[in-house]
Design an enzyme around this catalytic site. Structure first.
Site, PDB file in Angstrom:
ATOM      1  N   LYS A 148     -11.453  -1.780   5.715  1.00 26.36           N
ATOM      2  CA  LYS A 148     -10.297  -1.500   6.556  1.00 26.36           C
ATOM      3  C   LYS A 148     -10.872  -1.055   7.897  1.00 26.36           C
ATOM      4  O   LYS A 148     -11.707  -0.149   7.942  1.00 26.36           O
ATOM      5  CB  LYS A 148      -9.512  -0.387   5.875  1.00 26.36           C
ATOM      6  CG  LYS A 148      -8.377   0.205   6.636  1.00 26.36           C
ATOM      7  CD  LYS A 148      -7.516   1.002   5.645  1.00 26.36           C
ATOM      8  CE  LYS A 148      -6.586   1.924   6.373  1.00 26.36           C
ATOM      9  NZ  LYS A 148      -5.292   2.044   5.686  1.00 26.36           N
ATOM     10  N   ARG A 160       0.456  10.355   0.752  1.00 27.11           N
ATOM     11  CA  ARG A 160       0.680  11.311   1.846  1.00 27.11           C
ATOM     12  C   ARG A 160       1.848  12.228   1.575  1.00 27.11           C
ATOM     13  O   ARG A 160       2.162  13.090   2.395  1.00 27.11           O
ATOM     14  CB  ARG A 160       0.949  10.563   3.162  1.00 27.11           C
ATOM     15  CG  ARG A 160      -0.253   9.811   3.634  1.00 27.11           C
ATOM     16  CD  ARG A 160      -0.021   9.107   4.953  1.00 27.11           C
ATOM     17  NE  ARG A 160      -1.021   8.063   5.089  1.00 27.11           N
ATOM     18  CZ  ARG A 160      -1.091   7.232   6.102  1.00 27.11           C
ATOM     19  NH1 ARG A 160      -0.220   7.288   7.092  1.00 27.11           N
ATOM     20  NH2 ARG A 160      -2.035   6.316   6.126  1.00 27.11           N
ATOM     21  N   THR A 176      -4.572   5.902   1.538  1.00 29.67           N
ATOM     22  CA  THR A 176      -4.910   7.296   1.869  1.00 29.67           C
ATOM     23  C   THR A 176      -5.668   7.944   0.704  1.00 29.67           C
ATOM     24  O   THR A 176      -5.432   9.101   0.352  1.00 29.67           O
ATOM     25  CB  THR A 176      -3.664   8.113   2.297  1.00 29.67           C
ATOM     26  OG1 THR A 176      -2.832   7.321   3.138  1.00 29.67           O
ATOM     27  CG2 THR A 176      -4.073   9.347   3.094  1.00 29.67           C
ATOM     28  N   GLU A 228       0.866  -1.192   0.000  1.00 34.48           N
ATOM     29  CA  GLU A 228       0.000   0.000   0.000  1.00 34.48           C
ATOM     30  C   GLU A 228       0.897   1.234   0.000  1.00 34.48           C
ATOM     31  O   GLU A 228       1.587   1.508   0.982  1.00 34.48           O
ATOM     32  CB  GLU A 228      -0.902   0.010   1.238  1.00 34.48           C
ATOM     33  CG  GLU A 228      -1.672   1.327   1.365  1.00 34.48           C
ATOM     34  CD  GLU A 228      -2.541   1.442   2.631  1.00 34.48           C
ATOM     35  OE1 GLU A 228      -2.778   0.418   3.299  1.00 34.48           O
ATOM     36  OE2 GLU A 228      -2.963   2.564   2.937  1.00 34.48           O
TER      37      GLU A 228
HETATM   38  C1  3PG Z   1      -2.689   3.513   8.085  1.00 30.42           C
HETATM   39  O1  3PG Z   1      -2.632   4.504   7.432  1.00 30.42           O
HETATM   40  O2  3PG Z   1      -3.218   2.475   7.700  1.00 30.42           O
HETATM   41  C2  3PG Z   1      -2.136   3.600   9.434  1.00 30.42           C
HETATM   42  O3  3PG Z   1      -1.625   4.870   9.664  1.00 30.42           O
HETATM   43  C3  3PG Z   1      -1.084   2.615   9.711  1.00 30.42           C
HETATM   44  O4  3PG Z   1      -0.994   2.659  11.074  1.00 30.42           O
HETATM   45  P1  3PG Z   1       0.356   2.333  11.831  1.00 30.42           P
HETATM   46  O5  3PG Z   1       1.321   3.405  11.430  1.00 30.42           O
HETATM   47  O6  3PG Z   1      -0.026   2.395  13.276  1.00 30.42           O
HETATM   48  O7  3PG Z   1       0.804   0.975  11.379  1.00 30.42           O
END
Ligand code: 3PG
Length: 214
Positions: free
Chosen positions: A138, A54, A78, A50
């Site tokens: 998700k 960002r 995102t 993924e």
């Molecule tokens: C995401 O965007 O899916 C989360 O920010 C991932 O979360 P983590 O950084 O706690 O793994």
């Protein structure tokens, strides 16, 4: 009866995540890190990636991985707007994920054919996505939104729902989440720490990937 196109799209997404089990949530600051990072993850057995929208480098990074690392299965994360979704499709991503489930985004995803995972943390968000034909979600932010007990509670009224939890998941608790019957994969940034990407610690990232796959 021929299943609706949405059923094929959702089935494709479920198959992809079921095969992946672990999906690194990747934030790339410099385009030149994209290909070595993807190769490091693939070398550790993690192929489904993924790439989050960002950073300014995200789109070019995803394009570089798609062009140069054919073993990688690249998704865009995102995704916040219909435009982000269109961008993911145009650059050749195999799937897309969102931290949320706004009506605009759900409508655009339901009309399109790109496998898509909406983000949900509440029953109402799940119902909005379910009404548009999505059955894989998700669960975000998984740990912060109540953890495994919250996910189990959601499983009561929604036995058909399948989840890819992300947020607060790491090496210490990934297996616990994956043992839940309605969890088909977990995501997280623990496989590609920012400091290691910056330092080019590709062997370390391969090691993290390998451990996650065990
Ligand atoms: C995401 O965007 O899916 C989360 O920010 C991932 O979360 P983590 O950084 O706690 O793994």
């Amino acid at each position: 009866m021929t299943p609706a196109p949405s059923a094929f799209r959702d089935e494709a997404m479920i198959a992809l995540l079921t095969a992946a089990r672990v999906v690194p949530v990747i934030t790339i600051e410099r385009v030149e890190d994209a290909v070595p990072l993807a190769r490091a993850l693939v070398a550790g057995g993690v192929r489904t990636l993924e790439i989050t929208l960002r950073t300014a480098a995200a789109v070019a990074a995803a394009e570089a991985i798609i062009a140069q690392v054919p073993e990688a299965i690249v998704g865009i994360g995102t995704v916040l707007t219909p435009m982000d979704l269109a961008r993911a499709k145009a650059l050749g991503a195999k799937f897309a994920l969102s931290p949320g489930a706004t009506p605009d985004l759900l409508d655009a995803a339901a009309e399109g054919d790109l496998p898509f995972v909406p983000g949900i943390a509440t029953a109402s968000e799940l119902m909005a996505a379910l009404a548009r034909g999505f059955s894989i979600y998700k669960f975000f932010p998984a740990q912060q939104a109540g953890g495994i007990p919250a996910l189990r509670a959601l499983g009561g009224p929604f036995p058909q729902a399948r989840f890819c939890p992300t947020g607060g998941i790491g090496e210490a608790n990934a297996a616990e989440w994956l043992a839940e019957p309605n969890v088909i994969a977990v995501g997280g940034s623990w496989l590609c720490p920012t400091a290691d990407i910056r330092a080019g610690n590709w062997d370390k990232i391969t090691g993290l990937a390998r451990r996650a796959m065990q």
